[in-house]
Design a protein around this motif. Sequence first.
Motif, short mmCIF file in Angstrom:
data_model
loop_
_atom_site.label_atom_id
_atom_site.label_comp_id
_atom_site.label_asym_id
_atom_site.label_seq_id
_atom_site.Cartn_x
_atom_site.Cartn_y
_atom_site.Cartn_z
N ALA A 148 -6.76 -8.19 8.17
CA ALA A 148 -6.95 -9.04 7.19
C ALA A 148 -9.02 -8.79 7.75
N ALA A 149 -8.97 -8.44 9.37
CA ALA A 149 -10.22 -8.45 9.67
C ALA A 149 -11.10 -7.32 9.35
N GLY A 150 -10.04 -6.07 8.53
CA GLY A 150 -10.37 -5.24 7.56
C GLY A 150 -10.38 -3.95 8.08
N GLU A 151 -9.98 -3.42 8.78
CA GLU A 151 -9.58 -2.67 9.60
C GLU A 151 -8.99 -1.21 8.80
N ALA A 152 -9.38 -0.36 8.99
CA ALA A 152 -9.00 1.19 7.24
C ALA A 152 -7.28 1.17 7.83
N ALA A 153 -6.28 1.21 8.89
CA ALA A 153 -5.30 2.09 9.16
C ALA A 153 -4.54 0.67 8.74
N ALA A 154 -4.62 -0.21 9.17
CA ALA A 154 -3.62 -1.85 8.93
C ALA A 154 -3.76 -2.11 7.37
N ARG A 155 -5.02 -1.92 6.38
CA ARG A 155 -5.43 -2.24 5.00
C ARG A 155 -4.28 -1.10 4.25
N ASP A 156 -3.73 0.12 4.86
CA ASP A 156 -3.40 1.01 3.95
C ASP A 156 -2.20 0.88 4.37
N LEU A 157 -1.86 0.54 5.31
CA LEU A 157 -0.46 -0.01 6.28
C LEU A 157 0.45 -1.16 4.97
N ASP A 158 -0.41 -2.37 5.06
CA ASP A 158 -0.79 -3.59 4.12
C ASP A 158 0.37 -2.72 2.83
N ARG A 159 -1.25 -1.96 2.65
CA ARG A 159 -0.87 -1.41 0.90
C ARG A 159 1.01 -1.00 0.66
N LEU A 160 0.28 -0.38 1.57
CA LEU A 160 2.21 0.71 1.46
C LEU A 160 3.10 -0.35 1.31
N TRP A 161 2.95 -1.27 2.10
CA TRP A 161 4.42 -2.48 1.62
C TRP A 161 3.86 -2.76 0.58
N ARG A 162 2.30 -3.34 -0.06
CA ARG A 162 3.34 -4.03 -1.46
C ARG A 162 3.34 -2.85 -2.34
N GLU A 163 3.15 -1.53 -2.39
CA GLU A 163 3.21 -1.10 -3.13
C GLU A 163 4.63 0.26 -3.32
N LEU A 164 4.55 0.20 -2.15
CA LEU A 164 6.16 1.27 -1.60
C LEU A 164 6.97 1.88 -3.09
N SER A 165 7.37 0.83 -3.82
CA SER A 165 8.20 0.79 -5.19
C SER A 165 7.33 1.75 -5.99
N ARG A 166 5.94 2.11 -6.23
CA ARG A 166 5.12 1.83 -7.45
C ARG A 166 5.69 4.15 -6.62
N PHE A 167 4.88 4.34 -5.01
CA PHE A 167 5.51 5.81 -5.13
C PHE A 167 6.53 6.21 -5.60
N PRO A 168 6.37 7.46 -5.74
CA PRO A 168 7.14 8.59 -6.52
C PRO A 168 8.10 8.86 -5.59
N PHE A 169 7.63 8.57 -4.29
CA PHE A 169 8.98 9.39 -3.31
C PHE A 169 9.82 7.83 -2.92
N CYS A 170 9.41 7.06 -3.88
CA CYS A 170 10.20 5.58 -3.23
C CYS A 170 11.57 6.02 -3.04
N ASP A 171 12.15 6.35 -4.18
CA ASP A 171 13.49 6.35 -4.16
C ASP A 171 13.88 7.59 -3.15
N GLU A 172 13.53 8.62 -2.66
CA GLU A 172 13.88 9.42 -1.73
C GLU A 172 13.68 8.89 -0.17
N LEU A 173 13.03 8.40 -0.21
CA LEU A 173 12.95 7.24 1.05
C LEU A 173 14.00 6.49 1.63
#
Length: 178
Positions: free
Chosen positions: A110-135
């Motif tokens: 929420a404070a805009g830190e890049a790493a935390a925002r990237d992680l948040d996006r990973l959580w939100r969009e995980l199912s869209r990544f091509p490696f999701c089934d393998e993960l």
Amino acid sequence: MSAELTAADRAQLAAHGLDPADADRQLRLLRQPPPPPRLLRPCTVGDGIRRFHGGWQEELRFRWRQAVASGGAAKLVPASGAATRMFRSLLELLDEDPFPAAAELSRRAAAGEAAARDLDRLWRELSRFPFCDELAAVAAARGTPLAELRERRDARRLLLLLLTDRGLAIAGLPKGLI
């Protein structure tokens, strides 16, 4: 030959074995670039992108590792970067000791830190990544279903399974295999 090239330019080109006529051609392209290509549509799986499933992925990784071990492989780093750079912020987050709690990560995002925002996006969009089934398969094989990791927001375990050799190790793969 272009009047733009000085005697020093020509000498430098010659020292590097470069043709002054080619340098002229490149300068003309910079001054008058060709029109950009007209894009029809984005590439998607089945339309410009081929997804390798299951055994093929493992077979290709095996062949790549064999080629590397025998010295028969060279590393190509495309201009857009290597996989380690793709995941740099998440790798830095994984290196934090102690690993931040979910609430701390949410605050940092929420404070805009890049790493935390990237992680948040990973959580939100995980199912869209091509490696999701393998993960998901790796997570289940390691005793924690991906759905449970998501429910608990166990970011450390997710990143370990995704980025390191405890799971998919995609941070160390060539981008073309991700």
